[in-house]
Motif scaffolding. Structure first.
Motif, PDB file in Angstrom:
ATOM      1  N   VAL A  87       0.856  -1.178   0.000  1.00 45.98           N
ATOM      2  CA  VAL A  87       0.000   0.000   0.000  1.00 45.98           C
ATOM      3  C   VAL A  87       0.893   1.230   0.000  1.00 45.98           C
ATOM      4  CG1 VAL A  87      -1.789   1.285   1.206  1.00 45.98           C
ATOM      5  CG2 VAL A  87      -1.794  -1.204   1.301  1.00 45.98           C
ATOM      6  N   TRP A  88       0.682   2.133  -0.965  1.00 48.40           N
ATOM      7  CA  TRP A  88       1.480   3.358  -1.042  1.00 48.40           C
ATOM      8  C   TRP A  88       0.635   4.482  -1.627  1.00 48.40           C
ATOM      9  CZ3 TRP A  88       3.302   6.229  -5.358  1.00 48.40           C
ATOM     10  CH2 TRP A  88       4.233   7.231  -5.046  1.00 48.40           C
ATOM     11  N   ARG A  89       0.330   5.496  -0.805  1.00 48.91           N
ATOM     12  CA  ARG A  89      -0.410   6.673  -1.242  1.00 48.91           C
ATOM     13  C   ARG A  89      -1.698   6.322  -1.993  1.00 48.91           C
ATOM     14  NH1 ARG A  89       4.060  11.166  -3.305  1.00 48.91           N
ATOM     15  NH2 ARG A  89       5.220  11.314  -1.320  1.00 48.91           N
ATOM     16  N   GLY A  90      -2.434   5.371  -1.472  1.00 51.87           N
ATOM     17  CA  GLY A  90      -3.702   4.997  -2.085  1.00 51.87           C
ATOM     18  C   GLY A  90      -3.597   3.909  -3.136  1.00 51.87           C
ATOM     19  N   TYR A  91      -2.381   3.603  -3.586  1.00 52.05           N
ATOM     20  CA  TYR A  91      -2.189   2.529  -4.560  1.00 52.05           C
ATOM     21  C   TYR A  91      -1.954   1.217  -3.822  1.00 52.05           C
ATOM     22  CZ  TYR A  91      -1.581   6.205  -8.059  1.00 52.05           C
ATOM     23  OH  TYR A  91      -1.777   7.278  -8.882  1.00 52.05           O
ATOM     24  N   ARG A  92      -2.524   0.148  -4.372  1.00 44.29           N
ATOM     25  CA  ARG A  92      -2.386  -1.161  -3.735  1.00 44.29           C
ATOM     26  C   ARG A  92      -2.002  -2.198  -4.787  1.00 44.29           C
ATOM     27  NH1 ARG A  92      -7.355  -1.638   0.634  1.00 44.29           N
ATOM     28  NH2 ARG A  92      -7.207   0.478   1.435  1.00 44.29           N
ATOM     29  N   ASP A  93      -1.257  -3.195  -4.353  1.00 47.32           N
ATOM     30  CA  ASP A  93      -0.875  -4.260  -5.263  1.00 47.32           C
ATOM     31  C   ASP A  93      -0.468  -5.484  -4.449  1.00 47.32           C
ATOM     32  OD1 ASP A  93      -0.433  -5.604  -7.565  1.00 47.32           O
ATOM     33  OD2 ASP A  93       1.305  -4.442  -8.222  1.00 47.32           O
ATOM     34  N   ILE A  94      -0.528  -6.663  -5.098  1.00 54.02           N
ATOM     35  CA  ILE A  94      -0.110  -7.910  -4.466  1.00 54.02           C
ATOM     36  C   ILE A  94       0.895  -8.592  -5.372  1.00 54.02           C
ATOM     37  CG2 ILE A  94      -0.836 -10.206  -3.725  1.00 54.02           C
ATOM     38  CD1 ILE A  94      -3.465  -9.069  -2.878  1.00 54.02           C
ATOM     39  N   ILE A  95       1.986  -9.041  -4.813  1.00 56.15           N
ATOM     40  CA  ILE A  95       3.021  -9.746  -5.563  1.00 56.15           C
ATOM     41  C   ILE A  95       3.149 -11.158  -5.001  1.00 56.15           C
ATOM     42  CG2 ILE A  95       5.467  -9.815  -6.184  1.00 56.15           C
ATOM     43  CD1 ILE A  95       5.548  -6.801  -5.937  1.00 56.15           C
ATOM     44  N   ASP A  96       3.161 -12.131  -5.895  1.00 52.27           N
ATOM     45  CA  ASP A  96       3.356 -13.518  -5.504  1.00 52.27           C
ATOM     46  C   ASP A  96       4.859 -13.765  -5.331  1.00 52.27           C
ATOM     47  OD1 ASP A  96       3.193 -16.175  -5.034  1.00 52.27           O
ATOM     48  OD2 ASP A  96       2.494 -16.748  -7.018  1.00 52.27           O
ATOM     49  N   VAL A  97       5.266 -14.148  -4.144  1.00 56.46           N
ATOM     50  CA  VAL A  97       6.686 -14.315  -3.827  1.00 56.46           C
ATOM     51  C   VAL A  97       6.987 -15.787  -3.577  1.00 56.46           C
ATOM     52  CG1 VAL A  97       8.549 -13.707  -2.239  1.00 56.46           C
ATOM     53  CG2 VAL A  97       6.810 -12.005  -2.829  1.00 56.46           C
ATOM     54  N   ASP A  98       8.019 -16.306  -4.242  1.00 54.48           N
ATOM     55  CA  ASP A  98       8.508 -17.660  -3.980  1.00 54.48           C
ATOM     56  C   ASP A  98       9.731 -17.566  -3.063  1.00 54.48           C
ATOM     57  OD1 ASP A  98       6.595 -18.759  -5.601  1.00 54.48           O
ATOM     58  OD2 ASP A  98       7.888 -18.869  -7.371  1.00 54.48           O
TER      59      ASP A  98
END
Length: 245
Positions: A5-16
């Protein structure tokens, strides 16, 4: 997964997480097709083109049931064989809706039909309940059979910047979409030179709830769904009695 979460932006990253340091951190595009599976999902009627799969002729639809492990491999391979100009996604939907589905949707089954001109409006396809009952009587007798078919999403049905062409209903067992699964083609990605990571592939590592609305699945079902591979789809055995898993 890493949630940002950064300044209203959101994202999900799949990490191995590998057993040792990675040689190829970011990876690269690979040959072949990668299929992305989404449970409780359908491309609804009007969001895809039937012309993309030759008007749903015979051999277009594939029954999935306990005898074949609800395995969608043949269906997905058939879609791939048509090429990306004709098929880039797939629906897996109930052949007949489970008794939990609300009455006014009980007969709403998202299975395409092909009508050939001059044939007396008889469907020239295996994508009908009557055909499946005739050809696969054991599969239809238990009312837990799914049907998989490839499709070509209609790009005009959604705003790709904010909307997806598929619909997800993941908390309402009274809706037929709850019992469905959809696939879409993605870009295959490979990491060259990294140590093997068996836990990064295969079984579904996501959290599987046991409660859906006012209904539940058993703890055994939760464990079973967690172990499904990407080409195996779940049959959701909903029950009224609940047990905390």
């Amino acid at each position: 997964f890493l949630f940002q979460v950064w300044r209203g932006y959101r994202d999900i990253i799949d990490v191995d997480v590998l057993p040792s340091d990675a040689v190829d951190v970011y990876g690269q595009e690979a040959e072949g097709t990668s299929w992305i599976k989404t449970d409780h999902c359908q491309y609804q009627k009007g969001t895809y083109e039937s012309s993309g799969v030759k008007s749903w002729k015979g051999g277009t639809c594939f029954p999935l049931w306990d005898a074949n492990g609800y395995n969608a491999t043949s269906c997905l391979e058939a879609c791939e064989s048509l090429g990306q100009s004709k098929c880039t996604a797939a629906n897996v939907v109930p052949l007949t809706n489970p008794p939990n589905v609300v009455d006014f949707l009980a007969d709403t089954v998202n299975i395409p039909r092909s009508i050939i001109k001059g044939s007396g409006d008889e469907p020239n396809t295996d994508c009908t309940a009557s055909y499946m009952i005739e050809k696969y009587p054991q599969a239809t007798a238990k009312n837990d059979t799914l049907v998989c078919y490839g499709l070509l999403p209609n790009e005009d049905t959604s705003n790709e910047e904010v909307d997806d062409p598929w619909t997800i209903i993941d908390n309402d067992p009274q809706d037929p979409i709850f019992y469905s699964t959809c696939y879409r083609q993605g870009t295959a990605w490979e990491f060259v030179g990294n140590v093997a990571c068996p836990k990064c592939e295969g079984a579904n590592a996501s959290v599987v709830p046991w409660r859906y609305g006012g209904s539940c699945i058993s703890c055994d079902e939760v464990a079973r769904v967690k172990q499904l591979t990407n080409v195996e789809v779940p049959w959701w055995d909903i029950r009224g009695e609940c047990e905390v898993c």
